[in-house]
Scaffold this motif. Structure first.
Motif, short mmCIF file in Angstrom:
data_model
loop_
_atom_site.label_atom_id
_atom_site.label_comp_id
_atom_site.label_asym_id
_atom_site.label_seq_id
_atom_site.Cartn_x
_atom_site.Cartn_y
_atom_site.Cartn_z
N MET A 183 0.77 -1.04 0.01
CA MET A 183 0.13 0.01 0.07
C MET A 183 0.95 1.37 0.04
O MET A 183 1.95 1.24 0.37
N LYS A 184 0.33 2.25 -0.66
CA LYS A 184 1.12 3.64 -0.45
C LYS A 184 0.27 4.62 0.30
O LYS A 184 -0.90 4.60 0.44
N ALA A 185 0.99 5.62 0.87
CA ALA A 185 0.44 6.88 1.51
C ALA A 185 -0.47 7.75 0.56
O ALA A 185 -0.44 7.61 -0.50
N SER A 186 -1.48 8.20 1.17
CA SER A 186 -2.34 8.95 0.58
C SER A 186 -1.62 10.05 -0.08
O SER A 186 -0.42 10.48 0.69
N ALA A 187 -2.11 10.88 -0.95
CA ALA A 187 -1.42 12.28 -1.15
C ALA A 187 -1.17 12.96 -0.12
O ALA A 187 -2.11 13.42 0.83
N PHE A 188 -0.04 13.63 0.11
CA PHE A 188 0.38 14.69 0.99
C PHE A 188 1.08 15.87 0.50
O PHE A 188 1.78 15.62 -0.59
N SER A 189 1.14 17.07 0.99
CA SER A 189 2.04 18.31 0.82
C SER A 189 3.15 18.02 1.77
O SER A 189 3.17 17.30 2.55
N TYR A 190 4.53 18.58 1.14
CA TYR A 190 5.69 18.51 1.88
C TYR A 190 6.20 19.91 2.00
O TYR A 190 6.25 20.70 1.13
N ALA A 191 6.71 20.24 3.18
CA ALA A 191 7.44 21.49 3.57
C ALA A 191 8.69 21.08 4.25
O ALA A 191 8.69 20.16 5.04
N ARG A 192 9.61 21.67 4.14
CA ARG A 192 10.95 21.44 4.80
C ARG A 192 11.20 22.89 5.72
O ARG A 192 11.39 23.88 4.98
N ALA A 193 11.16 22.72 6.90
CA ALA A 193 11.24 23.85 7.83
C ALA A 193 12.60 24.30 7.74
O ALA A 193 13.56 23.52 7.62
N THR A 194 13.04 25.60 7.91
CA THR A 194 14.34 26.15 7.93
C THR A 194 14.98 26.45 9.36
O THR A 194 16.09 26.64 9.48
N PRO A 204 5.91 4.21 7.79
CA PRO A 204 5.39 3.00 7.81
C PRO A 204 3.82 3.12 8.11
O PRO A 204 3.04 2.63 7.43
N ALA A 205 3.59 4.14 9.16
CA ALA A 205 2.21 4.47 9.62
C ALA A 205 1.35 5.12 8.40
O ALA A 205 0.21 4.60 8.13
N MET A 206 2.01 5.75 7.81
CA MET A 206 1.33 6.42 6.37
C MET A 206 1.16 5.64 5.41
O MET A 206 0.18 5.53 4.70
N ASN A 207 2.31 4.76 5.08
CA ASN A 207 2.08 3.67 4.04
C ASN A 207 1.03 2.48 4.29
O ASN A 207 0.38 2.22 3.38
N LEU A 208 0.87 2.61 5.58
CA LEU A 208 -0.40 1.40 5.94
C LEU A 208 -1.60 2.30 6.13
O LEU A 208 -2.55 1.75 6.35
N ARG A 209 -1.54 3.62 5.84
CA ARG A 209 -2.67 4.43 5.83
C ARG A 209 -3.58 4.22 7.22
O ARG A 209 -4.64 4.57 7.41
N LEU A 210 -2.57 4.31 8.24
CA LEU A 210 -3.07 4.61 9.84
C LEU A 210 -3.40 6.00 9.95
O LEU A 210 -4.13 6.39 10.77
#
Ligand SMILES: Cc1cc2nc3c(=O)[nH]c(=O)nc-3n(C[C@H](O)[C@H](O)[C@H](O)COP(=O)(O)OP(=O)(O)OC[C@H]3O[C@@H](n4cnc5c(N)ncnc54)[C@H](O)[C@@H]3O)c2cc1C
Length: 293
Positions: free
Chosen positions: A1-12, A39-45
């Motif tokens: 299984m793959k994670a749901s779509a999400f946005s990504y930000a890198r804090a400076t 792993p929790a995201m990939n399992l969609r927990l």
């Protein structure tokens, strides 16, 4: 299984991370080493809308001794804890415990802050923090909070952190004169999560404990600082005294049942660990005659 779509930000910076957390609330999740989060995201927990990567924030890294305090940044990786001469000198319990956390590949990425914020009750490091009387430092937009480790862990995967706060560091008192430690866990295979474990920190004068902190893990919904330890402090440790402490421990614990062990097996293992701990730290093989029951 793959994670749901999400946005990504890198804090400076920490300030930048806190602004982003304030803006996104509990729809955001902090990413440190990713060894539990991914792993929790990939399992969609869990399906956060935003992943906030704090991995590049230099101010969250590092190990330093200041006065009587050992300060460890939240982004310090497990492998860095294992190799640190400062940790070995001032908190050797951590050096001994860390090799029981997962496997080398996971220890190369996993961080102290991630492990504590994740708050798995079977984790080694939260129990070490409780035994070492650590202070957990968290920061939010309103400022900094300093929380005793025994009050930080509030349940399975539950801590005193709010969704808008970052765990930034941990402070440990440096080991005192006559300090001694004990670490042992029962697991099906080395590197697996424990079925039952004990991280203990003590002061031993002659053949007596003058201080004893017992941090049990995988035996409740959070690391347990056992009150039964007080029965072994400032007394001559005899088998009868250990039996009383062991009985009090059995009363105090409220272990959970799962696929790995029943509650009664966990209670039994906790008593075995107590016997081994007292025996090892006091140099008294007679206190570990198969473990008091
Ligand atoms: C196969 C496998 C076996 C494992 N075995 C063990 C084991 O035996 N013992 C053990 O203890 N662990 C084990 N782990 C977990 C591993 O140790 C992780 O490294 C650790 O739990 C989390 O650290 P991390 O930096 O990877 O955190 P992440 O996965 O990045 O984050 C974990 C959680 O903490 C939050 N978080 C992370 N950093 C912060 C911060 N600074 N402030 C606020 N919130 C934050 C995240 O949002 C997330 O909810 C295992 C993992 C795997 C995949």
């Amino acid at each position: 299984m793959k994670a749901s779509a999400f946005s990504y930000a890198r804090a400076t910076s920490v300030v930048n991370a806190l602004e982003l957390l304030a803006a996104h609330g509990d729809k955001a999740k902090v990413l440190s080493g990713g060894q539990s989060l991914m792993p929790a995201m990939n399992l969609r927990l869990i399906s956060p809308e935003l992943i906030l990567d704090i991995g590049e924030i230099a101010e969250l890294r590092g190990i330093a001794v200041r006065g009587g305090v050992l300060a460890i940044g939240a982004l310090t990786r497990h492998v860095e804890l294992a190799r640190s001469p400062e940790i070995a000198a001032h908190a050797p319990l951590l050096t001994e415990a860390i090799v029981h956390v997962a496997h080398p590949a996971i220890r190369n990425r996993g961080t102290l802050g991630g492990s504590l914020a994740h708050a798995d009750p079977a984790s080694e490091l939260p129990a070490c923090m409780v035994a070492l009387d650590a202070t957990i430092i968290v920061r939010g937009q309103a400022g900094e909070r300093r929380i005793a480790a025994k009050d930080f862990f509030m349940g399975i995967y539950e801590t005193a952190l709010s969704a808008q706060e970052l765990l930034v560091a941990v402070e440990l008192p440096v080991a005192r004169k006559n300090s001694a430690h004990f670490f042992c866990e029962f697991a099906r295979r080395h590197g697996d999560y424990a079925i039952a474990g004990l991280a203990a920190q003590a002061i031993v004068e002659g053949d007596v404990f003058t201080d004893l902190r017992l941090g049990f893990f995988a035996i409740g919904d959070r690391p347990v600082l056992a009150k039964a330890a007080s029965r072994l402090v400032n007394v001559a440790a005899t088998p009868a005294v250990l039996f009383e402490a062991s009985s009090a421990l059995g009363e105090e614990l409220d272990p959970q049942e799962d696929q790995q062990a029943s509650a009664s097996m966990r209670r039994h293992l906790a008593k075995v660990l107590l016997g081994r701990c007292a025996s090892a730290l006091l140099g008294r093989p007679d206190l570990d005659a198969g473990g008091p029951v």
